[in-house]
Design an enzyme around this catalytic site. Structure first.
Site, PDB file in Angstrom:
ATOM      1  N   ASP A  43       0.835  -1.198   0.000  1.00  0.00           N
ATOM      2  CA  ASP A  43       0.000   0.000   0.000  1.00  0.00           C
ATOM      3  C   ASP A  43       0.869   1.246   0.000  1.00  0.00           C
ATOM      4  OD1 ASP A  43      -2.933   1.136   0.728  1.00  0.00           O
ATOM      5  OD2 ASP A  43      -1.417   2.252   1.850  1.00  0.00           O
ATOM      6  N   TYR A  48       2.431  10.079  -0.295  1.00  0.00           N
ATOM      7  CA  TYR A  48       3.567   9.563   0.474  1.00  0.00           C
ATOM      8  C   TYR A  48       4.905   9.912  -0.181  1.00  0.00           C
ATOM      9  CZ  TYR A  48      -0.031   6.458   2.529  1.00  0.00           C
ATOM     10  OH  TYR A  48      -1.145   5.940   3.124  1.00  0.00           O
ATOM     11  N   LYS A  77      -3.097   5.866  -4.329  1.00  0.00           N
ATOM     12  CA  LYS A  77      -4.249   6.730  -4.056  1.00  0.00           C
ATOM     13  C   LYS A  77      -4.080   8.083  -4.735  1.00  0.00           C
ATOM     14  CE  LYS A  77      -4.020   4.708   0.579  1.00  0.00           C
ATOM     15  NZ  LYS A  77      -2.571   4.392   0.617  1.00  0.00           N
ATOM     16  N   HIS A 110      -8.042   9.326  -1.757  1.00  0.00           N
ATOM     17  CA  HIS A 110      -7.335   9.349  -0.472  1.00  0.00           C
ATOM     18  C   HIS A 110      -8.183   9.945   0.656  1.00  0.00           C
ATOM     19  CE1 HIS A 110      -2.945   9.345   1.119  1.00  0.00           C
ATOM     20  NE2 HIS A 110      -3.788   9.032   2.079  1.00  0.00           N
TER      21      HIS A 110
END
Length: 282
Positions: A43, A48, A77, A110
């Protein structure tokens, strides 16, 4: 690898490896370690800023013959700044380039657009979702879903969508049970994933969790993760330690009693991130 079956028939590994707050320069090696430990569910997210590193770790394992691409279930996402149909499509292509993949296993919104930020929040979520539907119909993604959506965010989407969300990834751990949200999702055929299932490590330091785990001869982390899988939730633990990575997959040869599960359910709030979809301003 134990799996859960999404409402469209796709099998998803029942435990995933999370990469939130893992720097891009180190995540590739950690992903390789996680895959060697047995993880097949990875994931990440555009936010990120580590998708390229995740892709590096995946390619390293494929090149070494540890796994085939088809063995892996990869999630990313779309971030809030890319909401809306056209922006979402472009964000998806960027993520795929970063990951170095041709197809994705799961693509998620997200965070929901919500009323504290937008008068048109319902329409904005609908347009973003329409992009995910088209990616799914085009075969670019095997499954689509959302993150951090509460029932009042999901209901307008369910009223207008052509394809219903298959997954909702929410913050979930002891001290943050969210039973009503789990029930709503499961009643609507939406599989729940748990981000921060160990409360960024705070679960393992809790004396009550430690005491219950000791009775089963398990680590506090294993207890928390088993508590989730018994609810039909897919946890996404994160660790930088190879032994703890392996321990976090070793959940299938014990069962938490109804009494102990109820005691964990009843724990007061603690260990949460404080990020409420109805209050955040990002």
């Amino acid at each position: 690898m134990h799996t859960v079956t999404l409402c469209n028939g796709v099998a998803m590994p029942a435990v995933g490896y999370g990469t939130w707050r893992t720097p891009n320069e180190t995540v590739g090696g950690l992903v390789e370690t996680a895959i060697r430990a047995g993880y097949r569910h990875l994931d990440t997210a555009a936010k990120y800023a580590n998708e390229s590193g995740v892709g590096d770790g995946i390619r390293a394992c494929i090149d070494q013959g540890i796994v085939c691409r088809e063995d892996l279930f990869v999630t990313t996402k779309v971030w809030n700044a890319d909401r809306g149909y056209g922006r979402t499509i472009r964000a998806f292509e960027t993520s795929m380039q970063q990951l170095g993949l041709r197809t994705l296993d799961l693509y998620l919104i997200h965070w929901p657009a919500a009323s504290q930020q937008y008068d048109c929040w319902k329409a904005l979520n609908t347009e973003t979702w329409r992009a995910l539907e088209d990616l799914y119909k085009a075969g670019r993604v095997r499954a689509i879903g959302v993150c951090n959506f509460k029932p009042h965010h999901l209901l307008p989407l369910l009223d207008t969508c052509e394809i219903a969300p298959m997954v909702n990834q929410i913050e979930l751990h002891p001290g943050m049970t969210r039973a009503d949200e789990i029930a709503f999702c499961q009643e609507n055929g939406i599989t729940v994933q748990a981000w921060s299932p160990l409360g960024t490590g705070r679960m393992v330091e809790n004396p009550e969790i430690q005491a219950v785990a000791a009775r089963y001869g398990r680590t506090p982390a294993q207890l928390c993760l088993r508590w989730l899988v018994q609810k039909g939730v897919v946890p996404l633990p994160k660790s930088w330690n190879a032994q703890r990575m392996a321990d976090n997959l070793n959940l299938w040869d014990f069962k938490i009693s109804a009494e102990d599960s109820a005691a964990i359910d009843a724990m007061p709030y603690f260990g949460g991130s404080g990020e409420d979809p109805d209050k955040v301003m990002f």
